[in-house]
Design an enzyme around this catalytic site. Structure first.
Site, PDB file in Angstrom:
ATOM      1  N   GLY A  11      -8.330 -11.577   6.535  1.00 48.35           N
ATOM      2  CA  GLY A  11      -8.140 -12.979   6.782  1.00 48.35           C
ATOM      3  C   GLY A  11      -8.114 -13.857   5.704  1.00 48.35           C
ATOM      4  N   ARG A  92       0.215  -5.356  14.143  1.00 44.49           N
ATOM      5  CA  ARG A  92       1.078  -4.967  15.427  1.00 44.49           C
ATOM      6  C   ARG A  92       2.463  -5.568  15.826  1.00 44.49           C
ATOM      7  NH1 ARG A  92      -2.954  -1.491  18.689  1.00 44.49           N
ATOM      8  NH2 ARG A  92      -4.722  -1.891  17.540  1.00 44.49           N
ATOM      9  N   HIS A 110       4.776 -11.771   5.017  1.00 44.04           N
ATOM     10  CA  HIS A 110       4.963 -10.497   4.576  1.00 44.04           C
ATOM     11  C   HIS A 110       4.929 -10.179   3.243  1.00 44.04           C
ATOM     12  CE1 HIS A 110       6.167  -6.343   5.005  1.00 44.04           C
ATOM     13  NE2 HIS A 110       7.241  -6.502   4.066  1.00 44.04           N
ATOM     14  N   ASP A 146       9.415  -7.139  10.748  1.00 38.32           N
ATOM     15  CA  ASP A 146       9.464  -7.898   9.569  1.00 38.32           C
ATOM     16  C   ASP A 146      10.991  -8.583   9.217  1.00 38.32           C
ATOM     17  OD1 ASP A 146       6.711  -7.523   8.932  1.00 38.32           O
ATOM     18  OD2 ASP A 146       7.170  -5.654   7.769  1.00 38.32           O
ATOM     19  N   GLU A 175       0.901 -15.759  -1.615  1.00 38.00           N
ATOM     20  CA  GLU A 175       0.795 -15.854  -0.073  1.00 38.00           C
ATOM     21  C   GLU A 175      -0.053 -17.001   0.108  1.00 38.00           C
ATOM     22  OE1 GLU A 175      -0.027 -12.558   2.287  1.00 38.00           O
ATOM     23  OE2 GLU A 175       0.364 -10.965   0.668  1.00 38.00           O
TER      24      GLU A 175
HETATM   25  C1  GAR Z   1      -1.319  -9.740   3.186  1.00 33.25           C
HETATM   26  O1  GAR Z   1      -0.735  -8.998   2.452  1.00 33.25           O
HETATM   27  C2  GAR Z   1      -0.086  -9.838   4.387  1.00 33.25           C
HETATM   28  O2  GAR Z   1       1.163 -10.465   4.215  1.00 33.25           O
HETATM   29  C3  GAR Z   1      -0.213  -8.428   5.051  1.00 33.25           C
HETATM   30  O3  GAR Z   1      -1.300  -8.044   5.085  1.00 33.25           O
HETATM   31  C4  GAR Z   1      -2.302  -8.828   4.151  1.00 33.25           C
HETATM   32  C5  GAR Z   1      -3.180  -9.511   4.944  1.00 33.25           C
HETATM   33  O4  GAR Z   1      -4.142 -10.233   4.075  1.00 33.25           O
HETATM   34  N1  GAR Z   1       0.766  -8.313   6.011  1.00 33.25           N
HETATM   35  C6  GAR Z   1       1.492  -7.254   6.469  1.00 33.25           C
HETATM   36  O5  GAR Z   1       1.749  -6.562   5.588  1.00 33.25           O
HETATM   37  C7  GAR Z   1       2.414  -7.511   7.649  1.00 33.25           C
HETATM   38  N2  GAR Z   1       3.532  -6.731   7.732  1.00 33.25           N
HETATM   39  P1  GAR Z   1      -5.183 -10.982   4.697  1.00 33.25           P
HETATM   40  O6  GAR Z   1      -5.940 -10.453   5.883  1.00 33.25           O
HETATM   41  O7  GAR Z   1      -6.428 -11.171   3.454  1.00 33.25           O
HETATM   42  O8  GAR Z   1      -4.475 -12.350   5.104  1.00 33.25           O
END
Ligand code: GAR
Length: 192
Positions: A11, A92, A110, A146, A175
């Protein structure tokens, strides 16, 4: 404007959005945080911030997101008065009926410069492909893996000696910068 956030993991993106809401740079409030992972630290973060949380019951499926579960998620988000759904590390695939309940109102982040490296562990894919640069993308969700129109991207260099973890760490920093900015852009498009 009320945001609903869906996540499966730690999160940190939810935290970046929360910080933007708290300092007034995102003109919205977080109405609800939902997770398919009861152990996900995202739920702890939300609870600490006093944000309502809810679990998504995927009926024991490891990665599938059954249609009934998607309908329940849509109902829960609607009941919380959510206007915009932000996927933040949600692992998901969102499809109908959730997608149809929030047309053009579901966005995702992503960890790659889409359309490059969709799917799991995109930072590892980039490292293994030997590209000099990768990054992250915020995009509208359209039911593909994606895919969907890009809202904003942030670039990250791949450095000599990078490991999957060091590269992911650097991508996450970007991000946390672009997700709040992309939400501001979406809200501005909606006239907010
Ligand atoms: C992040 O790097 C996000 O971009 C990736 O999971 C991580 C979550 O981190 N999402 C994906 O790969 C979706 N295809 P967080 O829970 O610390 O925000």
């Amino acid at each position: 404007m009320r945001l609903g956030i869906l996540g499966s993991g730690s999160g940190t993106n939810m935290q970046a959005i929360l910080d933007g809401v708290a300092d007034g740079s995102i003109p919205a409030e977080i109405a609800l945080v939902m997770s398919d992972n009861p152990q996900g630290y995202i739920l702890e973060r939300a609870k600490k911030a006093g944000i309502p949380t809810a679990l998504i019951d995927c009926r024991g499926f490891k990665s599938k997101y059954p249609e009934e579960a998607q309908a329940e998620t849509a109902e829960t988000l609607r009941a919380a008065g959510v206007d915009l759904v932000c996927l933040a590390g949600f692992m998901r695939l969102v499809k109908a009926p959730l997608l149809e309940s929030f047309p053009e109102r579901i966005i995702n982040i992503h960890p790659a410069l889409l359309p490059a490296f969709p799917g799991l562990q995109a930072w590892r894919q980039a490292l293994e492909a030997g590209v000099p640069e990768t990054g992250c993308t915020v995009h509208y969700v359209d039911g593909g893996m994606d895919t969907g129109p890009v809202i904003l991207q942030g670039k990250v260099p791949v450095l000599a000696g990078d490991t999957p973890d060091s590269l992911h760490e650097r991508i996450l920093e970007q991000e946390h910068r672009i997700y709040p900015e992309a939400i501001r852009m979406v809200l501005a498009r909606l006239g907010i």
